[in-house]
Motif scaffolding. Structure first.
Motif, PDB file in Angstrom:
ATOM      1  N   ASP A  14      -4.484   1.015 -13.801  1.00  0.00           N
ATOM      2  CA  ASP A  14      -3.561   2.150 -13.901  1.00  0.00           C
ATOM      3  C   ASP A  14      -2.120   1.657 -13.872  1.00  0.00           C
ATOM      4  OD1 ASP A  14      -2.169   4.555 -13.675  1.00  0.00           O
ATOM      5  OD2 ASP A  14      -3.608   5.427 -12.271  1.00  0.00           O
ATOM      6  N   GLN A  15      -1.337   2.017 -14.912  1.00  0.00           N
ATOM      7  CA  GLN A  15       0.066   1.630 -14.983  1.00  0.00           C
ATOM      8  C   GLN A  15       1.010   2.785 -14.650  1.00  0.00           C
ATOM      9  OE1 GLN A  15       0.721  -0.074 -18.867  1.00  0.00           O
ATOM     10  NE2 GLN A  15      -0.865  -1.611 -18.613  1.00  0.00           N
ATOM     11  N   THR A  16       0.455   3.955 -14.363  1.00  0.00           N
ATOM     12  CA  THR A  16       1.283   5.108 -14.014  1.00  0.00           C
ATOM     13  C   THR A  16       1.340   5.301 -12.501  1.00  0.00           C
ATOM     14  OG1 THR A  16       0.731   6.182 -16.113  1.00  0.00           O
ATOM     15  CG2 THR A  16       1.607   7.579 -14.356  1.00  0.00           C
ATOM     16  N   VAL A  17       0.188   5.364 -11.883  1.00  0.00           N
ATOM     17  CA  VAL A  17       0.080   5.356 -10.417  1.00  0.00           C
ATOM     18  C   VAL A  17      -0.699   4.098 -10.055  1.00  0.00           C
ATOM     19  CG1 VAL A  17      -0.805   6.516  -8.357  1.00  0.00           C
ATOM     20  CG2 VAL A  17       0.123   7.870 -10.260  1.00  0.00           C
ATOM     21  N   PRO A  18      -0.058   3.102  -9.483  1.00  0.00           N
ATOM     22  CA  PRO A  18      -0.743   1.829  -9.208  1.00  0.00           C
ATOM     23  C   PRO A  18      -2.004   2.013  -8.368  1.00  0.00           C
ATOM     24  CG  PRO A  18       1.625   1.578  -8.930  1.00  0.00           C
ATOM     25  CD  PRO A  18       1.372   3.050  -9.125  1.00  0.00           C
ATOM     26  N   TYR A  19      -2.993   1.192  -8.664  1.00  0.00           N
ATOM     27  CA  TYR A  19      -4.282   1.218  -7.977  1.00  0.00           C
ATOM     28  C   TYR A  19      -4.123   1.100  -6.461  1.00  0.00           C
ATOM     29  CZ  TYR A  19      -8.852  -0.698  -6.504  1.00  0.00           C
ATOM     30  OH  TYR A  19     -10.037  -0.946  -5.857  1.00  0.00           O
ATOM     31  N   GLU A  20      -3.112   0.377  -6.019  1.00  0.00           N
ATOM     32  CA  GLU A  20      -2.926   0.178  -4.573  1.00  0.00           C
ATOM     33  C   GLU A  20      -2.672   1.490  -3.843  1.00  0.00           C
ATOM     34  OE1 GLU A  20       1.857  -0.799  -4.350  1.00  0.00           O
ATOM     35  OE2 GLU A  20       0.422  -2.260  -3.596  1.00  0.00           O
ATOM     36  N   GLN A  21      -2.225   2.528  -4.550  1.00  0.00           N
ATOM     37  CA  GLN A  21      -2.026   3.821  -3.900  1.00  0.00           C
ATOM     38  C   GLN A  21      -3.332   4.333  -3.288  1.00  0.00           C
ATOM     39  OE1 GLN A  21       0.551   5.987  -3.321  1.00  0.00           O
ATOM     40  NE2 GLN A  21       2.166   4.693  -4.168  1.00  0.00           N
ATOM     41  N   SER A  22      -4.443   4.136  -3.982  1.00  0.00           N
ATOM     42  CA  SER A  22      -5.745   4.544  -3.449  1.00  0.00           C
ATOM     43  C   SER A  22      -6.371   3.465  -2.574  1.00  0.00           C
ATOM     44  CB  SER A  22      -6.702   4.888  -4.593  1.00  0.00           C
ATOM     45  OG  SER A  22      -6.320   6.078  -5.236  1.00  0.00           O
ATOM     46  N   LYS A  23      -6.199   2.204  -2.981  1.00  0.00           N
ATOM     47  CA  LYS A  23      -6.818   1.110  -2.229  1.00  0.00           C
ATOM     48  C   LYS A  23      -6.280   1.044  -0.801  1.00  0.00           C
ATOM     49  CE  LYS A  23      -9.080  -2.853  -1.677  1.00  0.00           C
ATOM     50  NZ  LYS A  23      -8.572  -3.266  -0.360  1.00  0.00           N
ATOM     51  N   LEU A  24      -4.963   1.097  -0.648  1.00  0.00           N
ATOM     52  CA  LEU A  24      -4.372   1.030   0.685  1.00  0.00           C
ATOM     53  C   LEU A  24      -4.734   2.256   1.520  1.00  0.00           C
ATOM     54  CD1 LEU A  24      -0.839  -0.413  -0.167  1.00  0.00           C
ATOM     55  CD2 LEU A  24      -2.824  -1.619   0.780  1.00  0.00           C
ATOM     56  N   TYR A  25      -4.837   3.413   0.872  1.00  0.00           N
ATOM     57  CA  TYR A  25      -5.223   4.628   1.586  1.00  0.00           C
ATOM     58  C   TYR A  25      -6.665   4.505   2.087  1.00  0.00           C
ATOM     59  CZ  TYR A  25      -5.902   9.618   2.541  1.00  0.00           C
ATOM     60  OH  TYR A  25      -6.164  10.830   3.142  1.00  0.00           O
ATOM     61  N   ALA A  26      -7.555   4.007   1.214  1.00  0.00           N
ATOM     62  CA  ALA A  26      -8.943   3.822   1.628  1.00  0.00           C
ATOM     63  C   ALA A  26      -9.044   2.820   2.783  1.00  0.00           C
ATOM     64  CB  ALA A  26      -9.783   3.358   0.446  1.00  0.00           C
ATOM     65  N   ASP A  27      -8.251   1.768   2.719  1.00  0.00           N
ATOM     66  CA  ASP A  27      -8.248   0.783   3.820  1.00  0.00           C
ATOM     67  C   ASP A  27      -7.829   1.450   5.130  1.00  0.00           C
ATOM     68  OD1 ASP A  27      -8.988  -1.168   2.031  1.00  0.00           O
ATOM     69  OD2 ASP A  27      -6.970  -2.007   1.812  1.00  0.00           O
ATOM     70  N   ALA A  28      -6.816   2.318   5.040  1.00  0.00           N
ATOM     71  CA  ALA A  28      -6.334   3.003   6.246  1.00  0.00           C
ATOM     72  C   ALA A  28      -7.386   3.970   6.783  1.00  0.00           C
ATOM     73  CB  ALA A  28      -5.035   3.741   5.937  1.00  0.00           C
ATOM     74  N   LEU A  29      -8.080   4.650   5.890  1.00  0.00           N
ATOM     75  CA  LEU A  29      -9.136   5.567   6.319  1.00  0.00           C
ATOM     76  C   LEU A  29     -10.272   4.811   6.991  1.00  0.00           C
ATOM     77  CD1 LEU A  29      -9.363   7.930   3.202  1.00  0.00           C
ATOM     78  CD2 LEU A  29      -8.393   8.494   5.436  1.00  0.00           C
ATOM     79  N   ARG A  30     -10.613   3.672   6.419  1.00  0.00           N
ATOM     80  CA  ARG A  30     -11.687   2.863   6.987  1.00  0.00           C
ATOM     81  C   ARG A  30     -11.310   2.388   8.396  1.00  0.00           C
ATOM     82  NH1 ARG A  30     -11.763  -0.327   3.206  1.00  0.00           N
ATOM     83  NH2 ARG A  30     -13.379   0.689   1.963  1.00  0.00           N
ATOM     84  N   LYS A  31     -10.086   1.950   8.546  1.00  0.00           N
ATOM     85  CA  LYS A  31      -9.616   1.467   9.841  1.00  0.00           C
ATOM     86  C   LYS A  31      -9.590   2.583  10.872  1.00  0.00           C
ATOM     87  CE  LYS A  31      -5.754  -1.050  11.948  1.00  0.00           C
ATOM     88  NZ  LYS A  31      -4.424  -1.678  11.696  1.00  0.00           N
ATOM     89  N   ALA A  32      -9.289   3.817  10.404  1.00  0.00           N
ATOM     90  CA  ALA A  32      -9.209   4.957  11.321  1.00  0.00           C
ATOM     91  C   ALA A  32     -10.569   5.600  11.579  1.00  0.00           C
ATOM     92  CB  ALA A  32      -8.240   6.002  10.758  1.00  0.00           C
ATOM     93  N   GLY A  33     -11.608   5.112  10.905  1.00  0.00           N
ATOM     94  CA  GLY A  33     -12.945   5.637  11.130  1.00  0.00           C
ATOM     95  C   GLY A  33     -13.176   7.013  10.539  1.00  0.00           C
ATOM     96  N   LYS A  34     -12.521   7.329   9.438  1.00  0.00           N
ATOM     97  CA  LYS A  34     -12.636   8.646   8.822  1.00  0.00           C
ATOM     98  C   LYS A  34     -13.798   8.696   7.818  1.00  0.00           C
ATOM     99  CE  LYS A  34      -9.147  10.146  11.118  1.00  0.00           C
ATOM    100  NZ  LYS A  34      -9.310  11.169  12.175  1.00  0.00           N
TER     101      LYS A  34
END
Length: 621
Positions: free
Chosen positions: A564-584
């Motif tokens: 994705d060149q409009t919304v970088p993939y890291e927008q979802s990847k970093l969010y998923a990492d944060a959710l995983r860390k928070a146990g969601k």
């Protein structure tokens, strides 16, 4: 809406996911070929379709480039604009470039001489014979754009206008003469102008920043004259089409305006002197013909294809071969080729032959009041075969968000949701395009705030009519709509059982840094950061999903293409990492080599399949 006495079949996701054969077709000047987007083996390509013998020639898009725009240059050549990711001083940006494709030899010529900047595809004029083009481009990221005349056969460039620090954008007339340059700043809008190629540019009086919304947009110059046309919202706050004198900057007689909606585009006659048509959107796209012959042809088309939206999408140079799209909210549609002289119309391609209108749901245009009294227009689709009472709901906000809007027409995701038994609400929340200056301005600085309120207020409006069960709602979206889905679930867990995001934004600050190079909203000449953020001291973390994962209480589905060149993939990847860390509770899936959307039926089907299972688990219909 009528309720069927028989339950409709559960349509397979594969049927909804079928990609149209033609995407954005453009007919050649002689009417013998059609240039169109084409999905081949999951890869986006351009295709040239020979109408007579039905032969298809594919044009490969270079790796790591995204197709932007395309057009004919005469009958034998195609100009293709592409974008590629580049990094300057640690910031990832998109740089555009232009290539020329020769139909006879199948050779490709790069049309970006010595360019090292961001803008490399700004076409000002194309020679009707297809021999040369006027192109504005940056020689480097530190330079403003200059203008060169490019020989399309050789790629040789001849500089015709040097770059200037006081010019951001250049404009040419219908004769290929560069007539004006403009720039915008906090002090307002400035323009340099000349009538002919022999004259020197002269500065015109600056338009103050508090007046600039009512001036330049979609300029059109009549060759050899100071007269022309422009869209302006100065008179009414909504864009209309007016005569304009570029020497005096005086707005002249009104050509056309709508009382409630912005004029979005217009065309002129072949000689550039008269207005041929104007376009605006009320509940759907509309075209008003000024050309009497085209009025008659439109009437003939509507008579031949009754009960459908029939749009002329492309015409050859003498209007003897016309491409038509015909469809409806419950009809995927089809493209036809109309030959007026022969009184003949034939089918070119159907968008989706697997789906029939009788088994799909009709969409209607509705409106409701937001909590501050602002009228919000929206689209409501109710599932066919079910009584409109106590239905589960999908809130489905559009992307953008500014200067874009939903329109009445076929939407495969909407039909998928309706087929599964959900009511679907698509609000054109504040800031959406086409509703005028005031409506747009009410969306400035309202990400996660009043724009989100508009979605919630639409849900309440449906609940008050007992159409939906407010305890069975989920919010789904892509791009900005994906952001709204993630933030809605975080901000209002009492409203939504779940949320699903495709290519959504989780960190507004990061996305701003990525986009800051672009003028996302040129129509109103506003600074993009101010438009999104609002007050300079507003902390975007307070409305960014990634900054508040610990307070998330509902399950979320996240998907994103890693190219994705409009919304970088890291927008979802970093969010998923944060959710995983928070146990969601969440699901995260990646589409390899996918961009900002779906370039393959397989990826679209995967999204629908994941949604199907996710909704059945957390918000069953």
């Amino acid at each position: 809406m009528p309720v069927s006495s028989q339950p409709l079949r559960r349509i397979p996701t594969d049927d909804f996911a079928q990609q149209p054969f033609l995407l954005g077709p453009v007919i050649s000047p002689d009417g013998t070929r059609v240039l169109t987007r084409f999905i081949n083996a999951g890869k986006e390509q351009l295709a040239i379709y020979a109408v007579a013998d039905k032969q298809l020639t594919l044009i490969n898009i270079p790796e790591k480039n995204r197709l932007q725009k395309y057009r004919w240059a005469g009958n034998g050549r195609v100009l293709i604009s592409m974008a590629r990711p580049v990094t300057f001083f640690g910031a990832q940006l998109l740089a555009t470039g232009l290539i020329s494709y020769d139909i006879r030899t199948h050779s490709i010529t790069q049309i970006q001489p010595a360019a090292g900047g961001i803008v490399g595809d700004d076409i000002l004029y194309v020679d009707p014979a297809g021999e040369w083009v006027l192109l504005a481009f940056q020689a480097s990221i530190f330079d403003s754009a200059s203008v060169s005349r490019i020989d399309l056969a050789t790629g040789k460039a001849t500089r015709v206008i040097d770059s200037r620090n006081d010019v951001d954008d250049w404009y040419a007339d219908d004769k290929g003469v560069v007539r004006a340059g403009t720039s915008t700043s906090d002090r307002g809008l400035s323009m340099i102008y000349r009538r002919t190629a022999d004259e020197k540019f002269r500065k015109l009086p600056r338009v103050k920043s508090d007046d600039q919304d009512g001036t330049l947009d979609l300029l059109h110059f009549i060759g050899g004259s100071d007269e022309g046309y422009m869209l302006s919202n100065k008179e009414t706050g909504r864009f209309g089409l007016y005569h304009f004198n570029y020497a005096t900057k005086e707005l002249g007689e009104q050509v056309f305006r709508s009382d409630n909606y912005d004029v979005m585009d217009f065309t002129t006659s072949n000689d550039g002197k008269a207005v041929a048509s104007v376009e605006y959107t009320d509940d759907r796209d509309r075209i008003v013909w000024f050309d009497e012959r085209m009025k008659r042809l439109q009437a003939q088309i509507d008579h031949a294809l009754p009960g459908k939206d029939n749009r002329i999408v492309s015409m050859n140079s003498d209007n003897t071969s016309i491409l038509i799209w015909s469809g409806a909210s419950n009809d995927p549609g089809a493209y036809y080729n109309f030959l007026p002289a022969a009184h003949r119309m034939f089918l070119l391609a159907s968008d989706n032959e697997r789906l029939q209108p009788a088994e799909l749901s009709e969409t209607r245009y509705v409106s409701y009041k937001a909590r501050d009294g602002l009228e919000i227009h929206a689209y409501l689709t109710l599932p066919a075969g079910r009584a409109p009472k106590g239905l589960p709901l999908i809130v489905f906000p559009h992307g953008g968000p500014y200067d874009l809007r939903d329109k009445l027409g076929y939407d495969p995701e909407v039909q998928f949701f309706a087929n599964r038994g959900y009511a679907v609400l698509q609000p054109n929340f504040r800031g959406s395009g086409g509703y005028g200056k005031e409506f747009y301005a009410k969306g400035e600085g309202q990400w996660g705030r009043a724009m989100q309120d508009d979605l919630d207020d639409g849900m309440d409006w449906l609940a008050n009519q007992d159409i939906i069960d407010p305890k069975r709602a989920c919010i789904v979206g892509a791009s900005y709509g994906g952001y709204a889905a993630l933030w809605g679930a975080n901000r209002n867990p009492e409203r939504y059982r779940c949320a699903a995001s495709y290519a959504g934004i989780s960190d507004i600050s990061k996305q701003l840094k990525y986009q800051i190079n672009f003028r996302i909203s040129p129509r109103y000449r506003k600074d993009w950061r101010r438009t999104v953020q609002g007050a300079p001291d507003f902390d975007t973390r307070t409305v960014s999903p990634i900054a508040s994962v610990n307070s998330l209480m509902v399950p979320v589905l996240i998907m994103h293409g890693d190219a994705d060149q409009t919304v970088p993939y890291e927008q979802s990847k970093l969010y998923a990492d944060a959710l995983r860390k928070a146990g969601k509770t969440f699901e995260f899936y990646t589409h390899d080599k996918e961009g900002h959307g779906f370039s393959s039926s397989a990826n679209f089907k995967d999204w629908l399949d994941r949604l199907d299972a996710f909704l059945a688990k957390y918000n069953p219909s």
